[in-house]
Design a protein around this motif. Structure first.
Motif, PDB file in Angstrom:
ATOM      1  N   ALA A  52       0.834  -1.203   0.000  1.00 12.05           N
ATOM      2  CA  ALA A  52       0.000   0.000   0.000  1.00 12.05           C
ATOM      3  C   ALA A  52       0.871   1.256   0.000  1.00 12.05           C
ATOM      4  O   ALA A  52       0.529   2.250  -0.650  1.00 12.05           O
ATOM      5  CB  ALA A  52      -0.940  -0.002   1.199  1.00 12.05           C
ATOM      6  N   ALA A  53       1.995   1.221   0.705  1.00 17.05           N
ATOM      7  CA  ALA A  53       2.899   2.374   0.736  1.00 17.05           C
ATOM      8  C   ALA A  53       3.462   2.675  -0.650  1.00 17.05           C
ATOM      9  O   ALA A  53       3.666   3.843  -0.995  1.00 17.05           O
ATOM     10  CB  ALA A  53       4.040   2.133   1.727  1.00 17.05           C
ATOM     11  N   THR A  54       3.674   1.647  -1.456  1.00 19.91           N
ATOM     12  CA  THR A  54       4.163   1.885  -2.823  1.00 19.91           C
ATOM     13  C   THR A  54       3.050   2.420  -3.722  1.00 19.91           C
ATOM     14  O   THR A  54       3.319   3.176  -4.649  1.00 19.91           O
ATOM     15  CB  THR A  54       4.767   0.615  -3.458  1.00 19.91           C
ATOM     16  N   ARG A  55       1.804   2.047  -3.433  1.00 24.90           N
ATOM     17  CA  ARG A  55       0.667   2.543  -4.222  1.00 24.90           C
ATOM     18  C   ARG A  55       0.282   3.963  -3.857  1.00 24.90           C
ATOM     19  O   ARG A  55      -0.315   4.681  -4.649  1.00 24.90           O
ATOM     20  CB  ARG A  55      -0.561   1.641  -4.026  1.00 24.90           C
TER      21      ARG A  55
ATOM     22  N   PRO B  48       5.154  12.076  -0.221  1.00 21.69           N
ATOM     23  CA  PRO B  48       5.939  13.139  -0.851  1.00 21.69           C
ATOM     24  C   PRO B  48       7.298  13.295  -0.141  1.00 21.69           C
ATOM     25  O   PRO B  48       7.475  12.800   0.973  1.00 21.69           O
ATOM     26  CB  PRO B  48       5.080  14.388  -0.657  1.00 21.69           C
ATOM     27  N   ALA B  49       8.202  14.015  -0.751  1.00 22.81           N
ATOM     28  CA  ALA B  49       9.519  14.248  -0.152  1.00 22.81           C
ATOM     29  C   ALA B  49       9.372  14.905   1.210  1.00 22.81           C
ATOM     30  O   ALA B  49       8.537  15.792   1.399  1.00 22.81           O
ATOM     31  CB  ALA B  49      10.363  15.120  -1.069  1.00 22.81           C
ATOM     32  N   CYS B  50      10.185  14.452   2.157  1.00 19.71           N
ATOM     33  CA  CYS B  50      10.160  14.981   3.522  1.00 19.71           C
ATOM     34  C   CYS B  50      11.585  15.318   3.947  1.00 19.71           C
ATOM     35  O   CYS B  50      12.476  14.472   3.830  1.00 19.71           O
ATOM     36  CB  CYS B  50       9.587  13.954   4.494  1.00 19.71           C
ATOM     37  N   GLU B  51      11.774  16.527   4.449  1.00 20.34           N
ATOM     38  CA  GLU B  51      13.095  16.956   4.902  1.00 20.34           C
ATOM     39  C   GLU B  51      13.280  16.793   6.407  1.00 20.34           C
ATOM     40  O   GLU B  51      14.399  16.670   6.881  1.00 20.34           O
ATOM     41  CB  GLU B  51      13.331  18.419   4.520  1.00 20.34           C
ATOM     42  N   THR B  52      12.177  16.810   7.150  1.00 23.58           N
ATOM     43  CA  THR B  52      12.261  16.749   8.612  1.00 23.58           C
ATOM     44  C   THR B  52      11.269  15.725   9.150  1.00 23.58           C
ATOM     45  O   THR B  52      10.374  15.266   8.434  1.00 23.58           O
ATOM     46  CB  THR B  52      11.921  18.122   9.243  1.00 23.58           C
ATOM     47  N   THR B  53      11.425  15.409  10.427  1.00 27.14           N
ATOM     48  CA  THR B  53      10.468  14.522  11.096  1.00 27.14           C
ATOM     49  C   THR B  53       9.082  15.147  11.098  1.00 27.14           C
ATOM     50  O   THR B  53       8.076  14.458  10.905  1.00 27.14           O
ATOM     51  CB  THR B  53      10.928  14.231  12.539  1.00 27.14           C
TER      52      THR B  53
ATOM     53  N   ASN C 277       0.025  12.114   7.868  1.00 24.75           N
ATOM     54  CA  ASN C 277      -1.339  12.470   8.249  1.00 24.75           C
ATOM     55  C   ASN C 277      -2.185  12.864   7.057  1.00 24.75           C
ATOM     56  O   ASN C 277      -3.380  12.550   7.007  1.00 24.75           O
ATOM     57  CB  ASN C 277      -1.337  13.573   9.315  1.00 24.75           C
ATOM     58  N   ALA C 278      -1.587  13.531   6.090  1.00 22.18           N
ATOM     59  CA  ALA C 278      -2.341  13.893   4.887  1.00 22.18           C
ATOM     60  C   ALA C 278      -2.814  12.633   4.155  1.00 22.18           C
ATOM     61  O   ALA C 278      -3.964  12.553   3.715  1.00 22.18           O
ATOM     62  CB  ALA C 278      -1.488  14.767   3.966  1.00 22.18           C
ATOM     63  N   LEU C 279      -1.941  11.629   4.050  1.00 19.28           N
ATOM     64  CA  LEU C 279      -2.316  10.387   3.360  1.00 19.28           C
ATOM     65  C   LEU C 279      -3.288   9.553   4.193  1.00 19.28           C
ATOM     66  O   LEU C 279      -4.234   8.972   3.644  1.00 19.28           O
ATOM     67  CB  LEU C 279      -1.066   9.586   3.005  1.00 19.28           C
ATOM     68  N   LEU C 280      -3.067   9.487   5.506  1.00 18.92           N
ATOM     69  CA  LEU C 280      -4.009   8.747   6.357  1.00 18.92           C
ATOM     70  C   LEU C 280      -5.391   9.394   6.315  1.00 18.92           C
ATOM     71  O   LEU C 280      -6.407   8.703   6.286  1.00 18.92           O
ATOM     72  CB  LEU C 280      -3.497   8.678   7.801  1.00 18.92           C
ATOM     73  N   TYR C 281      -5.433  10.727   6.287  1.00 20.97           N
ATOM     74  CA  TYR C 281      -6.712  11.433   6.184  1.00 20.97           C
ATOM     75  C   TYR C 281      -7.399  11.098   4.858  1.00 20.97           C
ATOM     76  O   TYR C 281      -8.606  10.861   4.819  1.00 20.97           O
ATOM     77  CB  TYR C 281      -6.490  12.942   6.310  1.00 20.97           C
TER      78      TYR C 281
ATOM     79  N   GLN D 271      10.817   5.051   1.951  1.00 22.73           N
ATOM     80  CA  GLN D 271      10.782   6.039   0.871  1.00 22.73           C
ATOM     81  C   GLN D 271      11.598   7.289   1.203  1.00 22.73           C
ATOM     82  O   GLN D 271      12.024   8.008   0.307  1.00 22.73           O
ATOM     83  CB  GLN D 271       9.331   6.418   0.547  1.00 22.73           C
ATOM     84  N   THR D 272      11.814   7.551   2.497  1.00 21.98           N
ATOM     85  CA  THR D 272      12.624   8.699   2.900  1.00 21.98           C
ATOM     86  C   THR D 272      14.098   8.316   3.033  1.00 21.98           C
ATOM     87  O   THR D 272      14.926   9.151   3.368  1.00 21.98           O
ATOM     88  CB  THR D 272      12.148   9.295   4.250  1.00 21.98           C
ATOM     89  N   GLY D 273      14.405   7.046   2.799  1.00 18.44           N
ATOM     90  CA  GLY D 273      15.776   6.575   2.922  1.00 18.44           C
ATOM     91  C   GLY D 273      16.119   6.062   4.309  1.00 18.44           C
ATOM     92  O   GLY D 273      17.275   5.752   4.593  1.00 18.44           O
ATOM     93  N   GLU D 274      15.136   5.951   5.183  1.00 19.78           N
ATOM     94  CA  GLU D 274      15.356   5.480   6.552  1.00 19.78           C
ATOM     95  C   GLU D 274      15.001   4.009   6.671  1.00 19.78           C
ATOM     96  O   GLU D 274      13.902   3.607   6.315  1.00 19.78           O
ATOM     97  CB  GLU D 274      14.497   6.276   7.548  1.00 19.78           C
ATOM     98  N   ALA D 275      15.928   3.234   7.182  1.00 15.88           N
ATOM     99  CA  ALA D 275      15.671   1.821   7.470  1.00 15.88           C
ATOM    100  C   ALA D 275      15.233   1.737   8.929  1.00 15.88           C
ATOM    101  O   ALA D 275      16.040   1.870   9.840  1.00 15.88           O
ATOM    102  CB  ALA D 275      16.920   0.991   7.239  1.00 15.88           C
ATOM    103  N   VAL D 276      13.948   1.564   9.137  1.00 13.71           N
ATOM    104  CA  VAL D 276      13.370   1.583  10.479  1.00 13.71           C
ATOM    105  C   VAL D 276      12.656   0.262  10.734  1.00 13.71           C
ATOM    106  O   VAL D 276      11.980  -0.270   9.852  1.00 13.71           O
ATOM    107  CB  VAL D 276      12.370   2.762  10.613  1.00 13.71           C
ATOM    108  N   THR D 277      12.815  -0.248  11.932  1.00 13.28           N
ATOM    109  CA  THR D 277      12.070  -1.418  12.369  1.00 13.28           C
ATOM    110  C   THR D 277      11.028  -0.955  13.373  1.00 13.28           C
ATOM    111  O   THR D 277      11.358  -0.273  14.350  1.00 13.28           O
ATOM    112  CB  THR D 277      13.010  -2.447  13.033  1.00 13.28           C
ATOM    113  N   LEU D 278       9.774  -1.303  13.110  1.00 11.23           N
ATOM    114  CA  LEU D 278       8.673  -0.922  13.998  1.00 11.23           C
ATOM    115  C   LEU D 278       8.219  -2.119  14.821  1.00 11.23           C
ATOM    116  O   LEU D 278       8.075  -3.224  14.298  1.00 11.23           O
ATOM    117  CB  LEU D 278       7.481  -0.405  13.195  1.00 11.23           C
ATOM    118  N   HIS D 279       8.002  -1.870  16.106  1.00  7.57           N
ATOM    119  CA  HIS D 279       7.463  -2.887  17.006  1.00  7.57           C
ATOM    120  C   HIS D 279       6.261  -2.292  17.710  1.00  7.57           C
ATOM    121  O   HIS D 279       6.356  -1.190  18.273  1.00  7.57           O
ATOM    122  CB  HIS D 279       8.505  -3.321  18.042  1.00  7.57           C
TER     123      HIS D 279
END
Length: 139
Positions: free
Chosen positions: A37-40, A44-49, A57-61, A114-122
């Motif tokens: 779903a994230a690929t679909r 958009p580009a993000c510079e900050t947290t 939030n824009a996409l979840l909305y 997509q922002t270049g961050e390799a994050v593991t969520l728990h």
């Protein structure tokens, strides 16, 4: 025109998936679905947290799937993500009402990638309720 209500179908499908596959397989599948779903629906580009939080939030909305808040956690030495008003399928899931948690984890993981961050969520199941889902992110 009113959109059709798929809640009966989704609840029945979710119940059957839990019976047929079990919680571990279900969560693996839902996480993969979230990544897809994230690929679909790319972020958009993000510079900050803060940008990341606003764009999520824009996409979840757009999807009608809740709201996210990001916070640095000194205690956990990382980022905590809290989703308020997450999508639910009745009381399905463990804990109750949290059936979609693995989907959210996959979706957010995909957006981080997509922002270049390799994050593991728990998922923090102790902090999560039927009203909020809480995830800890480690990079």
């Amino acid at each position: 025109m009113t959109a059709p209500d798929y809640s009966l179908f989704l609840h029945s499908l979710a119940s059957e998936l839990d019976i047929q596959a079990g919680a571990e397989e279900r969560d693996a599948l839902l996480q993969s679905v979230g990544l897809r779903a994230a690929t679909r629906l790319p972020l958009p580009a993000c510079e900050t947290t803060e940008d990341f939080e606003l764009e999520c939030n824009a996409l979840l909305y757009l999807m009608g799937w809740g709201r996210i808040a990001l916070a640095l956690s000194q205690e956990k030495h990382g980022l905590t993500l809290t989703i308020s008003e997450p999508l639910r399928l009745g009381s399905l899931g463990t804990p109750s009402g949290q059936w979609y948690a693995a989907f959210y984890a996959g979706l957010l993981t995909g957006w981080f990638q997509q922002t270049g961050e390799a994050v593991t969520l728990h998922q923090d199941k102790d902090a999560s309720t039927s009203e909020i889902l809480v995830f800890d992110a480690k990079g």
